[in-house]
Design a protein around this motif. Structure first.
Motif, mmCIF file in Angstrom:
data_model
loop_
_atom_site.group_PDB
_atom_site.id
_atom_site.type_symbol
_atom_site.label_atom_id
_atom_site.label_comp_id
_atom_site.label_asym_id
_atom_site.label_seq_id
_atom_site.Cartn_x
_atom_site.Cartn_y
_atom_site.Cartn_z
ATOM 1 N N ARG A 91 -16.161 11.910 4.367
ATOM 2 C CA ARG A 91 -16.701 13.205 4.010
ATOM 3 C C ARG A 91 -18.180 13.475 4.443
ATOM 4 N N LYS A 92 -18.982 12.301 4.037
ATOM 5 C CA LYS A 92 -20.354 12.488 4.316
ATOM 6 C C LYS A 92 -20.737 12.593 5.977
ATOM 7 N N THR A 93 -19.752 12.049 6.809
ATOM 8 C CA THR A 93 -19.930 12.060 7.852
ATOM 9 C C THR A 93 -19.031 13.058 8.960
ATOM 10 N N SER A 94 -18.255 13.687 7.959
ATOM 11 C CA SER A 94 -17.098 14.625 8.524
ATOM 12 C C SER A 94 -16.119 13.966 9.297
ATOM 13 N N LEU A 95 -16.040 12.574 9.356
ATOM 14 C CA LEU A 95 -14.766 11.901 9.965
ATOM 15 C C LEU A 95 -13.508 12.330 9.648
ATOM 16 N N ASP A 96 -13.269 12.775 8.325
ATOM 17 C CA ASP A 96 -12.291 12.983 7.739
ATOM 18 C C ASP A 96 -11.404 14.219 8.564
ATOM 19 N N GLU A 97 -12.524 15.124 9.258
ATOM 20 C CA GLU A 97 -11.870 16.368 9.961
ATOM 21 C C GLU A 97 -11.145 15.839 11.424
ATOM 22 N N LEU A 98 -11.346 14.719 11.834
ATOM 23 C CA LEU A 98 -10.837 14.370 13.134
ATOM 24 C C LEU A 98 -9.558 14.549 13.433
ATOM 25 N N PRO A 99 -8.586 14.403 12.595
ATOM 26 C CA PRO A 99 -6.990 14.589 12.849
ATOM 27 C C PRO A 99 -6.985 16.261 13.136
ATOM 28 N N GLN A 100 -7.819 16.844 12.871
ATOM 29 C CA GLN A 100 -7.608 18.425 13.180
ATOM 30 C C GLN A 100 -7.743 18.673 14.657
ATOM 31 N N ILE A 101 -7.828 17.688 15.520
ATOM 32 C CA ILE A 101 -7.799 17.631 16.959
ATOM 33 C C ILE A 101 -6.548 18.019 17.470
ATOM 34 N N ILE A 102 -5.425 17.439 16.314
ATOM 35 C CA ILE A 102 -3.980 17.589 16.677
ATOM 36 C C ILE A 102 -3.663 19.146 16.408
ATOM 37 N N ASN A 103 -4.194 19.715 15.431
ATOM 38 C CA ASN A 103 -4.120 21.177 15.126
ATOM 39 C C ASN A 103 -4.628 21.950 16.175
ATOM 40 N N ILE A 104 -5.775 21.576 16.779
ATOM 41 C CA ILE A 104 -6.491 22.292 17.910
ATOM 42 C C ILE A 104 -5.344 22.284 18.998
ATOM 43 N N LEU A 105 -4.904 21.115 19.345
ATOM 44 C CA LEU A 105 -3.965 20.953 20.508
ATOM 45 C C LEU A 105 -2.774 21.838 20.420
ATOM 46 N N LYS A 106 -2.265 21.854 19.321
ATOM 47 C CA LYS A 106 -1.275 22.426 18.863
ATOM 48 C C LYS A 106 -1.353 24.049 18.902
ATOM 49 N N GLY A 107 -2.672 24.571 18.778
ATOM 50 C CA GLY A 107 -2.968 25.901 18.721
ATOM 51 C C GLY A 107 -3.103 26.548 17.286
ATOM 52 N N ASP A 108 -3.023 25.774 16.216
ATOM 53 C CA ASP A 108 -2.963 26.304 14.835
ATOM 54 C C ASP A 108 -4.517 26.781 14.818
ATOM 55 N N MET A 109 -5.329 26.091 15.483
ATOM 56 C CA MET A 109 -6.732 26.420 15.179
ATOM 57 C C MET A 109 -7.416 26.241 16.473
ATOM 58 N N SER A 110 -8.815 26.628 16.500
ATOM 59 C CA SER A 110 -9.748 26.238 17.576
ATOM 60 C C SER A 110 -10.755 25.323 17.307
ATOM 61 N N ILE A 111 -11.574 24.953 18.318
ATOM 62 C CA ILE A 111 -12.770 24.006 18.024
ATOM 63 C C ILE A 111 -13.880 24.860 17.304
ATOM 64 N N ILE A 112 -14.032 25.926 17.599
ATOM 65 C CA ILE A 112 -15.103 26.794 17.031
ATOM 66 C C ILE A 112 -14.421 28.110 16.602
ATOM 67 N N GLY A 113 -14.801 28.233 15.213
ATOM 68 C CA GLY A 113 -14.191 29.507 14.462
ATOM 69 C C GLY A 113 -14.234 29.451 12.978
ATOM 70 N N PRO A 114 -14.321 30.139 12.323
ATOM 71 C CA PRO A 114 -14.396 30.134 10.542
ATOM 72 C C PRO A 114 -13.467 28.982 10.081
ATOM 73 N N ARG A 115 -13.852 28.553 8.971
ATOM 74 C CA ARG A 115 -13.273 27.243 8.581
ATOM 75 C C ARG A 115 -11.836 27.874 7.872
ATOM 76 N N PRO A 116 -10.726 27.412 8.190
ATOM 77 C CA PRO A 116 -9.413 27.853 7.413
ATOM 78 C C PRO A 116 -9.487 27.884 5.922
ATOM 79 N N ALA A 117 -9.671 28.844 5.461
ATOM 80 C CA ALA A 117 -9.361 29.021 3.764
ATOM 81 C C ALA A 117 -8.135 28.223 3.405
ATOM 82 N N LEU A 118 -8.101 27.649 2.063
ATOM 83 C CA LEU A 118 -7.207 27.455 1.436
ATOM 84 C C LEU A 118 -5.933 28.511 1.233
#
Length: 208
Positions: A91-118
């Motif tokens: 969490r401190k290094t934000s490395l927990d976010e790395l699997p979201q690269i898969i979400n980006i590749l799938k088109g669920d989200m982009s590299i840049i944009g508002p953080r998705p809310a719960l």
């Protein structure tokens, strides 16, 4: 035109490159998580995407498997008790976010944009509606993340997301991308259980 074609092309190319280059690091993190605590390596959570659609965001698991579900960290009593040892580092290094690269590749989200809310962060979703921030692709990082991150109050965060939606384009994305690098290196704005605790004046960021 930019969002539909060029932005999406950038997302695909950069996410593929990132998966290849970061594969050794990803494998090391998978091993560290498995050795640190029982449970799955990845954590899935329902989030709000563009036009308030829902998708499952991917993260490296940073909390114990008995942590209350669908509860933002800042709403947990003593959130530190739920976070694993490796999880604190991730969490401190934000490395927990790395699997979201898969979400980006799938088109669920982009590299840049508002953080998705719960899905149940109704206050944030409602505030974003005021600024049309729910009508742009959500991202791994964005304007709000480089201007306060976890420390921002809901209304300020929504305004910053709205500013991104208003100025969305290649130049804005480049500013967010490089701004994120500096923020991560300095661990700026990371406050476990502290969302909304900072009343810093963000007027300058809203004007830019």
């Amino acid at each position: 035109m930019y969002v539909k074609y060029f932005k999406r092309l950038i997302d695909i190319v950069l996410s593929l490159i990132a998966l290849i280059l970061l594969s050794p690091l990803l494998l090391l993190l998978v091993l560290a998580i498995k050795l640190d605590s029982p449970g799955p390596v990845l954590f899935k959570q329902k989030r709000v995407g563009i036009h308030k659609s829902h998708f499952n965001i991917l993260k490296f698991r940073t909390m114990r498997i008995d942590t209350p579900k669908d509860t933002p960290t800042h709403l947990l009593d003593n959130p530190d008790q739920w976070i694993t040892k490796v999880g604190k580092f991730l969490r401190k290094t934000s490395l927990d976010e790395l699997p979201q690269i898969i979400n980006i590749l799938k088109g669920d989200m982009s590299i840049i944009g508002p953080r998705p809310a719960l899905w149940n962060q109704y206050d944030l979703i409602k505030e974003r509606d005021k600024y049309k921030a729910n009508d742009v692709p959500v991202g791994l990082t964005g304007w709000a993340q480089i201007n306060g991150r976890d420390e921002l109050e809901i209304d300020v965060k929504a305004k910053l997301d709205g500013k991104y939606a208003e100025k969305i384009g290649f130049i804005m994305d480049v500013r967010c991308f490089f701004g994120t690098i500096f923020s991560v290196l300095g661990s700026d704005g990371v406050v476990e259980g502290g969302t909304g605790k900072k009343k810093a004046d963000k007027e300058e960021s809203l004007k830019q």
